[in-house]
Motif scaffolding. Sequence first.
Motif, mmCIF file in Angstrom:
data_model
loop_
_atom_site.group_PDB
_atom_site.id
_atom_site.type_symbol
_atom_site.label_atom_id
_atom_site.label_comp_id
_atom_site.label_asym_id
_atom_site.label_seq_id
_atom_site.Cartn_x
_atom_site.Cartn_y
_atom_site.Cartn_z
ATOM 1 N N ILE A 8 0.871 -1.176 0.000
ATOM 2 C CA ILE A 8 0.000 0.000 0.000
ATOM 3 C C ILE A 8 0.904 1.221 0.000
ATOM 4 C CG2 ILE A 8 -1.950 -1.145 1.141
ATOM 5 C CD1 ILE A 8 -1.114 0.321 3.726
ATOM 6 N N SER A 9 0.382 2.351 -0.408
ATOM 7 C CA SER A 9 1.198 3.565 -0.423
ATOM 8 C C SER A 9 0.318 4.767 -0.147
ATOM 9 C CB SER A 9 1.917 3.713 -1.768
ATOM 10 O OG SER A 9 0.977 3.749 -2.816
ATOM 11 N N GLY A 10 0.963 5.889 0.087
ATOM 12 C CA GLY A 10 0.249 7.123 0.341
ATOM 13 C C GLY A 10 1.054 8.032 1.243
ATOM 14 N N LEU A 16 4.321 7.145 2.847
ATOM 15 C CA LEU A 16 4.492 5.699 2.704
ATOM 16 C C LEU A 16 4.657 5.343 1.222
ATOM 17 C CD1 LEU A 16 4.424 2.954 4.177
ATOM 18 C CD2 LEU A 16 1.951 2.979 3.892
ATOM 19 N N VAL A 38 0.649 5.954 11.348
ATOM 20 C CA VAL A 38 -0.617 5.920 10.613
ATOM 21 C C VAL A 38 -1.286 7.287 10.661
ATOM 22 C CG1 VAL A 38 -2.967 4.951 10.621
ATOM 23 C CG2 VAL A 38 -0.985 3.437 10.848
ATOM 24 N N LEU A 84 -0.483 9.696 7.946
ATOM 25 C CA LEU A 84 -0.951 9.408 6.589
ATOM 26 C C LEU A 84 -2.265 10.139 6.343
ATOM 27 C CD1 LEU A 84 -0.343 5.551 6.579
ATOM 28 C CD2 LEU A 84 0.898 7.230 5.194
ATOM 29 N N VAL A 86 -4.329 6.605 1.831
ATOM 30 C CA VAL A 86 -3.654 5.353 1.501
ATOM 31 C C VAL A 86 -4.327 4.798 0.252
ATOM 32 C CG1 VAL A 86 -3.123 3.003 2.284
ATOM 33 C CG2 VAL A 86 -3.206 4.866 3.936
ATOM 34 N N HIS A 87 -3.536 4.252 -0.657
ATOM 35 C CA HIS A 87 -4.146 3.610 -1.814
ATOM 36 C C HIS A 87 -3.391 2.335 -2.152
ATOM 37 C CE1 HIS A 87 -1.040 5.129 -4.593
ATOM 38 N NE2 HIS A 87 -1.114 6.237 -3.899
ATOM 39 N N LEU A 118 -5.959 3.097 9.794
ATOM 40 C CA LEU A 118 -5.367 2.837 8.480
ATOM 41 C C LEU A 118 -6.458 2.542 7.450
ATOM 42 C CD1 LEU A 118 -2.794 2.477 6.770
ATOM 43 C CD2 LEU A 118 -2.853 0.046 7.408
ATOM 44 N N ARG A 161 -8.305 5.477 6.082
ATOM 45 C CA ARG A 161 -7.541 6.363 5.211
ATOM 46 C C ARG A 161 -7.451 5.839 3.770
ATOM 47 N NH1 ARG A 161 -6.545 7.950 10.038
ATOM 48 N NH2 ARG A 161 -5.454 9.885 10.535
ATOM 49 N N LEU A 162 -8.056 4.680 3.523
ATOM 50 C CA LEU A 162 -8.013 4.142 2.165
ATOM 51 C C LEU A 162 -8.790 5.027 1.206
ATOM 52 C CD1 LEU A 162 -8.400 0.365 2.954
ATOM 53 C CD2 LEU A 162 -6.484 1.400 1.725
#
Length: 194
Positions: free
Chosen positions: A22-24, A27, A43, A46, A49-50, A91, A94-95
């Motif tokens: 995962i990234s964002g 990250l 977390v 962030l 997150v994607h 987490l 935040r997707l």
Amino acid sequence: QALGLEPPARDGLSSTVLAANISGSWLTALPTGTVIALPWREVMKLSFVHARQQRVFVVENPAVCEGLLSALSDTPIICVSGQPSATAVQLLNRLQPGTQLHVSCDHDLGGLRIARRLMRLPLGWHLWRMDPGSYDLARSRGNLPMPVLPEGDWGPLTPLAEAMIAYGQAAHQEVLLPELIADVRRLNISAEEE
């Protein structure tokens, strides 16, 4: 206290969540297949997150996470390691909107509770091997006695809960690893063909 220091308002390190691919925000640039244990404090840094193909696989057990990554190193995965911590919830929240989350847990009372708690988050959840057919397959590969499962409304998990009540047996998620791997492969292939 003995040193005259004020304790922090919240312990930002001991609660963690396992994640891979995962990234964002900060990250980024981790090698494919790298698993990281993200603590609360990181977390919270962030903003989003994607994941590739806007799909994340959420599992209960680290052994399943490791098995999936050993077979398919680029799998976007979040492992809650039992009951989801506040860090895991943060987490997931935040997707990127529209992300599909496929959740799979043990076929026992704890697994039902984990899946139900996760699915209460207003995200794009899909049950993954959390159905009576998968339960029957898991039981055939090894089962355990199960304490009495409370009857009631388990929402989308009701068919599985009813099967578990009928048989009075539990089964671990790990015994379905070949099917979980095949599911991820199939979903990845269909996404690439679209």
